[in-house]
Design an enzyme around this catalytic site. Sequence first.
Site, PDB file in Angstrom:
ATOM      1  CB  SER A 107      -0.498   2.085   5.548  1.00 47.85           C
ATOM      2  OG  SER A 107       0.462   2.460   6.510  1.00 47.85           O
ATOM      3  CE1 TYR A 130      -0.231   5.821  12.219  1.00 46.60           C
ATOM      4  CE2 TYR A 130       1.077   4.792  10.502  1.00 46.60           C
ATOM      5  CZ  TYR A 130       0.183   4.693  11.548  1.00 46.60           C
ATOM      6  OH  TYR A 130      -0.289   3.461  11.923  1.00 46.60           O
ATOM      7  CB  THR A 156      -3.737   7.091  11.913  1.00 46.01           C
ATOM      8  OG1 THR A 156      -4.318   6.402  10.798  1.00 46.01           O
ATOM      9  CG2 THR A 156      -3.687   6.159  13.102  1.00 46.01           C
ATOM     10  CE  LYS A 252      -7.399   2.871  11.053  1.00 41.54           C
ATOM     11  NZ  LYS A 252      -6.233   2.560  11.856  1.00 41.54           N
ATOM     12  CG  HIS A 276      -3.478   1.331  15.427  1.00 40.03           C
ATOM     13  ND1 HIS A 276      -3.344   2.608  14.955  1.00 40.03           N
ATOM     14  CD2 HIS A 276      -2.580   0.587  14.739  1.00 40.03           C
ATOM     15  CE1 HIS A 276      -2.397   2.630  14.025  1.00 40.03           C
ATOM     16  NE2 HIS A 276      -1.929   1.415  13.870  1.00 40.03           N
TER      17      HIS A 276
HETATM   18  C1  LIG Z   1      -0.307  -5.413  10.557  1.00 43.93           C
HETATM   19  C2  LIG Z   1      -1.098  -4.158  10.806  1.00 43.93           C
HETATM   20  C3  LIG Z   1      -0.562  -2.948  10.424  1.00 43.93           C
HETATM   21  C4  LIG Z   1      -1.309  -1.779  10.613  1.00 43.93           C
HETATM   22  N1  LIG Z   1      -0.811  -0.595  10.146  1.00 43.93           N
HETATM   23  C5  LIG Z   1      -1.561   0.516  10.243  1.00 43.93           C
HETATM   24  C6  LIG Z   1      -1.123   1.719   9.643  1.00 43.93           C
HETATM   25  O1  LIG Z   1      -0.078   1.774   9.013  1.00 43.93           O
HETATM   26  N2  LIG Z   1      -1.913   2.809   9.782  1.00 43.93           N
HETATM   27  C7  LIG Z   1      -3.101   2.784  10.478  1.00 43.93           C
HETATM   28  O2  LIG Z   1      -3.775   3.801  10.587  1.00 43.93           O
HETATM   29  N3  LIG Z   1      -3.542   1.641  11.030  1.00 43.93           N
HETATM   30  C8  LIG Z   1      -2.819   0.517  10.910  1.00 43.93           C
HETATM   31  N4  LIG Z   1      -3.289  -0.656  11.427  1.00 43.93           N
HETATM   32  C9  LIG Z   1      -4.612  -0.685  12.068  1.00 43.93           C
HETATM   33  C10 LIG Z   1      -5.695  -0.976  11.023  1.00 43.93           C
HETATM   34  O3  LIG Z   1      -5.869   0.118  10.176  1.00 43.93           O
HETATM   35  C11 LIG Z   1      -7.048  -1.265  11.683  1.00 43.93           C
HETATM   36  O4  LIG Z   1      -7.361  -0.242  12.588  1.00 43.93           O
HETATM   37  C12 LIG Z   1      -7.065  -2.621  12.401  1.00 43.93           C
HETATM   38  O5  LIG Z   1      -6.334  -3.569  11.694  1.00 43.93           O
HETATM   39  C13 LIG Z   1      -8.501  -3.102  12.561  1.00 43.93           C
HETATM   40  O6  LIG Z   1      -8.536  -4.294  13.276  1.00 43.93           O
HETATM   41  P1  LIG Z   1      -8.596  -5.746  12.591  1.00 43.93           P
HETATM   42  O7  LIG Z   1      -7.229  -6.038  12.091  1.00 43.93           O
HETATM   43  O8  LIG Z   1      -8.988  -6.611  13.736  1.00 43.93           O
HETATM   44  O9  LIG Z   1      -9.607  -5.678  11.479  1.00 43.93           O
HETATM   45  C14 LIG Z   1      -2.579  -1.833  11.250  1.00 43.93           C
HETATM   46  C15 LIG Z   1      -3.094  -3.068  11.626  1.00 43.93           C
HETATM   47  C16 LIG Z   1      -2.377  -4.227  11.408  1.00 43.93           C
HETATM   48  C17 LIG Z   1      -2.988  -5.550  11.796  1.00 43.93           C
END
Ligand SMILES: Cc1cc2nc3c(=O)[nH]c(=O)nc-3n(C[C@H](O)[C@H](O)[C@H](O)COP(=O)(O)O)c2cc1C
Length: 387
Positions: A107, A130, A156, A252, A276
């Site tokens: 990330s 981002y 994203t 994404k 997300h």
């Molecule tokens: C704690 C956390 C931080 C996240 N940070 C980012 C991020 O920095 N960039 C991003 O594109 N998605 C981020 N996401 C979304 C994840 O990439 C992903 O889309 C999501 O976790 C999928 O769902 P799941 O946790 O139920 O598997 C984050 C998700 C969580 C849970």
Amino acid sequence: MPVITTIEDLHRIYRRRVPKMFYDYCETGSWTEQTFRDNSSDFAKIRLRQRVAVDMEGRSTATRMIGQDVAMPVALAPVGLTGMQAADGEIKAARAAEKFGVPFTLSTMSICSIEDVAAHTEKPFWFQLYVMRDQDYLANLIERARAANCSALVLTLDLQILGQRHKDLKNGLSAPPKMTLPTMANLATKWGWGLEMLQTKRRFFGNIIGHAKGVTDASSLVDWTAGNFDPRLDWSQVKKLKEDWGGKLILKGILDAEDARRALDVGADAIVVSNHGGRQLDGALSSIRALPSILRAVGDQIEVHVDGGIRSGQDVLKAVALGAKGTYIGRAFIYGLGAMGEAGVTRALEVIHKELDTTMALCGRKTIAGLDRDILLVPKDFEGDWV
Ligand SMILES: Cc1cc2nc3c(=O)[nH]c(=O)nc-3n(C[C@H](O)[C@H](O)[C@H](O)COP(=O)(O)O)c2cc1C
């Protein structure tokens, strides 16, 4: 150590080990958390067809995502502040993924920098971007991802502004955590986590957002995001980023067929159907429910991946049988990381692999290419009759 056979087992250990602020950061959705809940519960609505007396010898979960060999159709999703869930968390997760043979996505909002992760891994990883207001900084990030040999850029699109997550606001989420009385009381019960963090002082107190030069304190992450992310991002900029990057581009955060067609127009290599993890637009459809309409719109022209709510190999199988070419896990690997570090991420991947392999066999399929809609029982109203 208890016997770990499910992702939920890891979740329970994770919850005990990690400070509340970072547990809540992971476990929250935005607003009412409707979409967050639907992401998982909608998977459970799909059932499987049991088949018997089919030769099951020589099964394989191996396949390809964006032309790269993977041990199973599962990548680690980009997760911000992974390095606050466990010391050097990004490095540990990347190493576990590399050894298992699945992609790791770093990330933008990481504690360890692109260079940190590259120095501790051998195979290329993916970098999630981002879009920032500061164009020089953006160009610098792309350049560093290229220099580190990242084999895909995951852009994203669903976080130009931050969805409101009540728990983070109430906890005053910051990295490192601000030493308020409730935080200190909670930290006192998390000594395993604390000791580990102290041993990696350089990252914990040195360079909080590893890629963001000079950011040593992301106190109030909410304000930092609002100040630095570019709310003006549009499709022309996405196209330009594709040209600037020149390599594989994964978009994404696509949840709508019209946006999926726009992704095609800009020449993306793949899209991730994603909300997300229910952290942005609460009230949006769950990813698995949005997937079929997007596949109908673009599925024969671009690789479609999906994430959101995947907690088992059965969920992976359902997504792939519906037509996704790959899936991502976010929280499922964070539970493992927070519970047991690198070994925990490996365990999460092993659990999911085992469940995928067994379910494939009991559905009468030997390969990922052989997973199709025919093995699923999907309720007639699954996609909903929304107008
Ligand atoms: C704690 C956390 C931080 C996240 N940070 C980012 C991020 O920095 N960039 C991003 O594109 N998605 C981020 N996401 C979304 C994840 O990439 C992903 O889309 C999501 O976790 C999928 O769902 P799941 O946790 O139920 O598997 C984050 C998700 C969580 C849970």
